[in-house]
Enzyme design. Structure first.
Site, PDB file in Angstrom:
ATOM      1  N   ARG A  86       1.094  -1.150  -0.079  1.00 28.13           N
ATOM      2  CA  ARG A  86      -0.135   0.286   0.443  1.00 28.13           C
ATOM      3  C   ARG A  86       0.649   1.223   0.007  1.00 28.13           C
ATOM      4  O   ARG A  86       1.904   1.309   0.773  1.00 28.13           O
ATOM      5  CB  ARG A  86      -0.935  -0.008   0.987  1.00 28.13           C
ATOM      6  CG  ARG A  86      -2.191  -0.846   1.061  1.00 28.13           C
ATOM      7  CD  ARG A  86      -3.213  -0.376   2.601  1.00 28.13           C
ATOM      8  NE  ARG A  86      -2.139  -1.379   3.808  1.00 28.13           N
ATOM      9  CZ  ARG A  86      -1.599  -0.906   4.450  1.00 28.13           C
ATOM     10  NH1 ARG A  86      -2.145   0.981   4.478  1.00 28.13           N
ATOM     11  NH2 ARG A  86      -1.389  -0.899   5.428  1.00 28.13           N
ATOM     12  N   TYR A 216      -0.874  -3.316  -7.381  1.00 26.82           N
ATOM     13  CA  TYR A 216      -0.707  -4.065  -6.264  1.00 26.82           C
ATOM     14  C   TYR A 216      -1.750  -4.458  -5.210  1.00 26.82           C
ATOM     15  O   TYR A 216      -2.870  -3.056  -5.453  1.00 26.82           O
ATOM     16  CB  TYR A 216       0.758  -3.581  -4.901  1.00 26.82           C
ATOM     17  CG  TYR A 216       0.169  -4.096  -3.397  1.00 26.82           C
ATOM     18  CD1 TYR A 216       0.457  -5.355  -3.731  1.00 26.82           C
ATOM     19  CD2 TYR A 216       0.003  -3.590  -2.397  1.00 26.82           C
ATOM     20  CE1 TYR A 216       0.784  -5.836  -2.341  1.00 26.82           C
ATOM     21  CE2 TYR A 216      -0.672  -4.292  -1.197  1.00 26.82           C
ATOM     22  CZ  TYR A 216      -0.340  -5.458  -1.109  1.00 26.82           C
ATOM     23  OH  TYR A 216      -0.498  -5.388   0.099  1.00 26.82           O
ATOM     24  N   LYS A 225     -10.172  -2.490   1.253  1.00 26.35           N
ATOM     25  CA  LYS A 225      -9.208  -0.335   2.426  1.00 26.35           C
ATOM     26  C   LYS A 225     -10.157   0.213   1.655  1.00 26.35           C
ATOM     27  O   LYS A 225     -10.709   1.105   2.555  1.00 26.35           O
ATOM     28  CB  LYS A 225      -7.621  -0.953   2.258  1.00 26.35           C
ATOM     29  CG  LYS A 225      -6.779  -1.682   2.659  1.00 26.35           C
ATOM     30  CD  LYS A 225      -6.921  -2.063   3.863  1.00 26.35           C
ATOM     31  CE  LYS A 225      -6.594  -3.290   4.932  1.00 26.35           C
ATOM     32  NZ  LYS A 225      -6.387  -4.130   5.470  1.00 26.35           N
ATOM     33  N   HIS A 245     -11.106  -1.830  11.073  1.00 28.01           N
ATOM     34  CA  HIS A 245      -9.912  -2.739  10.676  1.00 28.01           C
ATOM     35  C   HIS A 245     -10.042  -4.210  11.866  1.00 28.01           C
ATOM     36  O   HIS A 245      -8.772  -3.417  12.797  1.00 28.01           O
ATOM     37  CB  HIS A 245      -9.077  -1.529  10.962  1.00 28.01           C
ATOM     38  CG  HIS A 245      -7.667  -2.492  10.024  1.00 28.01           C
ATOM     39  ND1 HIS A 245      -6.479  -1.839  10.104  1.00 28.01           N
ATOM     40  CD2 HIS A 245      -7.742  -3.601   8.960  1.00 28.01           C
ATOM     41  CE1 HIS A 245      -5.304  -2.486   9.093  1.00 28.01           C
ATOM     42  NE2 HIS A 245      -7.018  -3.688   8.834  1.00 28.01           N
ATOM     43  N   SER A 267      -2.058  -4.252  10.256  1.00 25.96           N
ATOM     44  CA  SER A 267      -1.415  -5.280   9.382  1.00 25.96           C
ATOM     45  C   SER A 267      -0.641  -5.697   9.812  1.00 25.96           C
ATOM     46  O   SER A 267       0.812  -4.968  10.526  1.00 25.96           O
ATOM     47  CB  SER A 267      -1.261  -3.851   8.465  1.00 25.96           C
ATOM     48  OG  SER A 267      -3.241  -4.140   7.183  1.00 25.96           O
ATOM     49  N   CYS A 269      -0.033  -7.679  11.978  1.00 25.36           N
ATOM     50  CA  CYS A 269       0.179  -7.821  12.972  1.00 25.36           C
ATOM     51  C   CYS A 269       0.222  -9.142  13.479  1.00 25.36           C
ATOM     52  O   CYS A 269      -0.513  -9.501  14.773  1.00 25.36           O
ATOM     53  CB  CYS A 269       0.069  -6.648  14.063  1.00 25.36           C
ATOM     54  SG  CYS A 269       1.692  -5.089  13.669  1.00 25.36           S
ATOM     55  N   ASP A 294     -10.122  -9.085   9.016  1.00 26.29           N
ATOM     56  CA  ASP A 294      -9.886  -8.063   8.333  1.00 26.29           C
ATOM     57  C   ASP A 294     -10.730  -6.636   8.730  1.00 26.29           C
ATOM     58  O   ASP A 294     -10.581  -5.948   9.187  1.00 26.29           O
ATOM     59  CB  ASP A 294      -9.838  -8.218   7.092  1.00 26.29           C
ATOM     60  CG  ASP A 294      -8.105  -6.407   6.289  1.00 26.29           C
ATOM     61  OD1 ASP A 294      -7.797  -6.287   7.758  1.00 26.29           O
ATOM     62  OD2 ASP A 294      -8.681  -6.179   5.905  1.00 26.29           O
ATOM     63  N   ARG A 385       1.561 -12.277  -0.742  1.00 24.76           N
ATOM     64  CA  ARG A 385       0.005 -12.371  -0.322  1.00 24.76           C
ATOM     65  C   ARG A 385      -0.450 -13.632  -0.828  1.00 24.76           C
ATOM     66  O   ARG A 385       0.023 -14.082  -1.949  1.00 24.76           O
ATOM     67  CB  ARG A 385      -1.097 -11.203  -0.422  1.00 24.76           C
ATOM     68  CG  ARG A 385      -0.454  -9.760  -0.478  1.00 24.76           C
ATOM     69  CD  ARG A 385      -0.858  -9.730   1.128  1.00 24.76           C
ATOM     70  NE  ARG A 385      -0.403  -8.449   1.972  1.00 24.76           N
ATOM     71  CZ  ARG A 385      -0.966  -7.878   2.868  1.00 24.76           C
ATOM     72  NH1 ARG A 385      -2.089  -8.112   3.776  1.00 24.76           N
ATOM     73  NH2 ARG A 385      -0.541  -6.815   4.118  1.00 24.76           N
TER      74      ARG A 385
END
Length: 601
Positions: A86, A216, A225, A245, A267, A269, A294, A385
């Protein structure tokens, strides 16, 4: 300019399902005039369409077919090496005034930004196919569910959207033919994937997103998002709900009593790991199920907070994922998965750092170069990913499609902190819980471009995703709390605290069930706790640590509160609030003052 997305031409019956809604048709006509594509492909989400798009993507080297026996019906995609995460610095909230976007957002004036984007999109799809992707975010029967359309010239985006959303005719049916119905307009073009021409722009008042110059996922899957959080949070405040989130998981005891928990982690974590947690043997009979990994959309009903997962798949970080760290994720990505920027082994399998087993003697790395264990570069990009359908998850919750959502008993905030923050503690009340969320911080990871390992404040893990002024966002949280008769309890966790030797004190992964169990006990008013300056802490015997090989000093360190560290932390809270320029609600300033007083005594 080299055409990196050559047009494809479908046989009759594929790519020709246009909607009846005149507002959608008019919008597509306008974008067509601007971008000038070779042809238009109307996506319907069918299996036949998917097979055709995969075949064309293989021909054009957009995808690489993986070994059918090892990873059935799965593919590898490589993004441009300049385009792997991102790009928050190129992500804009475009509101009439800068104040509406707030100090934590990059702001851009709407008319000027539209003009710039239209200039970039002019003729951008010549020689390319323009795909129109209708999709739904949320269970089909939910009042929170939103319809979106994404125009794109990327086959990778279409194939990913099919995994990540409920895509196709379901969206056309939900929208209907009312030209005044609410729906999100999303436009994406790869352009030439030049970082100098890379922008992700949100127009909350217009329910519009335009993304150019990237391929991406986090920048181009506009459902995720962009709609689910940035536009979603704006709509949520306006309409009286919450877009967060957060993962959503279910916890069921051996006696059949079930609670649902929502948790906000930045993100990379541990969100996906926690959402798919498998309890250790000591907790035989306990079940943890995944509603979402998420994003949570939540509304108040019957005096409680109820949540739905708007997504249909998982877009997770691959490195570090293994049968030790996350068995359910590994099972989920064994088949029907789209991988991005992992390594390709000589026998057509995928590999990444942290995967089970011995590293391959030779592989092709994420850039397409030869790789061996002696190579200096990593085989898989740190932010590589997987996109996989949620139905692949063996621990998928039975209520995942429930339109009214699941009742939330607890909200957990958690960042990646090597010191200061204890393993777990509970806020005294809702307002203090909002303060915990507003001041949470995490050491940065590879999920976003920039330096790794620096501590940054990330309120509610929404810093990059809030679609309006963060001060108004805090106020929205405080207002919601006043409307909930039976609010969830709020907790803070930190799996990442380290000892003086630099090693993690807590084993994490499945053992996080021990912390989760204490949280559930607190919800049921059966768990013990000690009052501390920062909240309720578990006492030495309140966490179930039976059969866990951990010494008492580690536990003491994990739950310890160092007054010097906390005075530094509270000073950092004050500095963060000051950096926001006077927009922090008085209720949260009062929380900070009270906390500072506790440590001054």
């Amino acid at each position: 300019m080299k055409n990196i997305a050559t047009a494809i031409f479908a046989p009759n019956g594929i790519g020709d399902t246009a909607p009846d809604n005149q507002a959608v048709l008019d919008w597509v006509r306008d974008v067509t005039k601007l971008a000038q594509p070779e042809n238009i492909f109307w996506c319907d989400g069918s299996e036949r369409e998917n097979e055709f798009l995969i075949a064309e993507s293989l021909k054009q080297n957009v995808l690489i077919k993986l070994n059918e026996k090892k990873v059935p019906r799965s593919y590898l995609h490589r993004s441009n090496p300049n385009d792997v995460a991102r790009v928050e610095q190129f992500t804009f909230i475009c509101t009439p005034t800068k104040e509406e976007a707030g100090p934590t957002s990059n702001w851009s004036e709407p008319a000027e930004t539209y003009s710039k984007l239209h200039g970039l999109l002019k003729g951008a799809m010549r020689g390319r196919t323009m795909f129109v992707v209708p999709y739904v975010m949320g269970p089909s029967g939910s009042p929170l569910t939103k319809v979106g359309f994404e125009i794109t010239d990327s086959k990778y985006v279409v194939l990913s959207m099919r995994i990540m959303t409920r895509m196709g005719k379901i969206a056309l049916k939900r929208l209907g033919d009312d030209p005044k119905a609410e729906w999100n307009r999303g436009v994406h073009s790869l352009l030439d994937v030049d970082p100098a021409r890379r922008l992700i722009c949100h127009f909350p008042q217009d329910n519009t997103i335009i993304s150019v110059g990237s391929g991406y996922g986090g920048n181009v899957l506009l459902s995720k998002k962009c709609l689910a959080l940035r536009i979603g949070s704006y709509l949520a405040r306006k309409q009286g709900w919450m877009a967060e989130h957060m993962l959503i998981l279910g916890v069921e005891s051996p006696e059949g009593k079930k609670h649902y928990v929502a948790a906000a982690f930045p993100s990379a974590c541990g969100k996906t790991n926690f959402a798919m947690l498998i309890p250790p043997k000591h907790f035989a009979g306990w079940k943890v199920t995944t509603v979402g990994d998420d994003i949570a959309w939540m509304e108040i009903r019957d005096g409680r907070l109820f949540a739905v997962n708007p997504e249909n798949g998982y877009f997770g970080v691959v490195p570090g994922t293994s049968y030790k760290s996350n068995p359910n994720a590994m099972k989920s990505i064994e088949h029907d998965t789209l991988y991005t920027n992992v390594a390709l082994t000589d026998d057509g399998d995928v590999w990444w750092e942290g995967k089970n087993g011995t590293p391959p003697k030779h592989a092709i790395d994420w850039r397409g170069n030869d790789w061996t264990p002696d190579s200096k570069e990593k085989a898989a990009h740190p932010n590589s990913r997987f996109a996989t359908p949620m139905r692949n998850n063996p621990a998928l919750d039975v209520e995942v499609e429930k339109g009214e959502g699941v009742p939330i008993s607890a909200i957990i905030f958690g960042g990646r902190r090597s010191d200061t923050v204890p393993l777990v503690y509970q806020a005294f009340d809702w307002n203090q819980g909002v303060y915990l969320g507003a001041t949470m911080a995490s050491e940065t990871t590879a999920a976003a471009t920039g330096a790794v390992g620096q501590v940054r404040r990330d309120p509610m893990a929404m810093l990059p995703f809030c679609g309006y002024n963060i001060g108004d966002y805090f106020r929205h949280w405080l207002k919601v709390g006043k409307r909930i008769a039976d609010p969830p309890l709020i907790f803070n966790v930190n799996w990442f605290r380290k000892g003086t030797d630099g090693k993690f004190l807590w084993p994490g992964f499945g053992e996080n069930m021990r912390v989760l169990k204490w949280i559930i006990d607190r919800c049921e008013e059966t768990g013990g706790a000690i009052k501390s300056p920062i909240g309720w802490l578990p006492g030495p015997h309140d966490l179930d640590l039976a059969e866990l090989k951990i010494d008492h000093k580690c536990v003491a360190d994990l739950l310890g509160i160092d007054h010097g560290e906390w005075q530094t932390e509270i000073a950092a809270h004050e500095k963060f609030f000051e950096s926001l320029g006077g927009i922090v609600p008085r209720e949260l300033q009062k929380q900070r003052e009270n906390l500072a007083t506790q440590f001054a005594e």
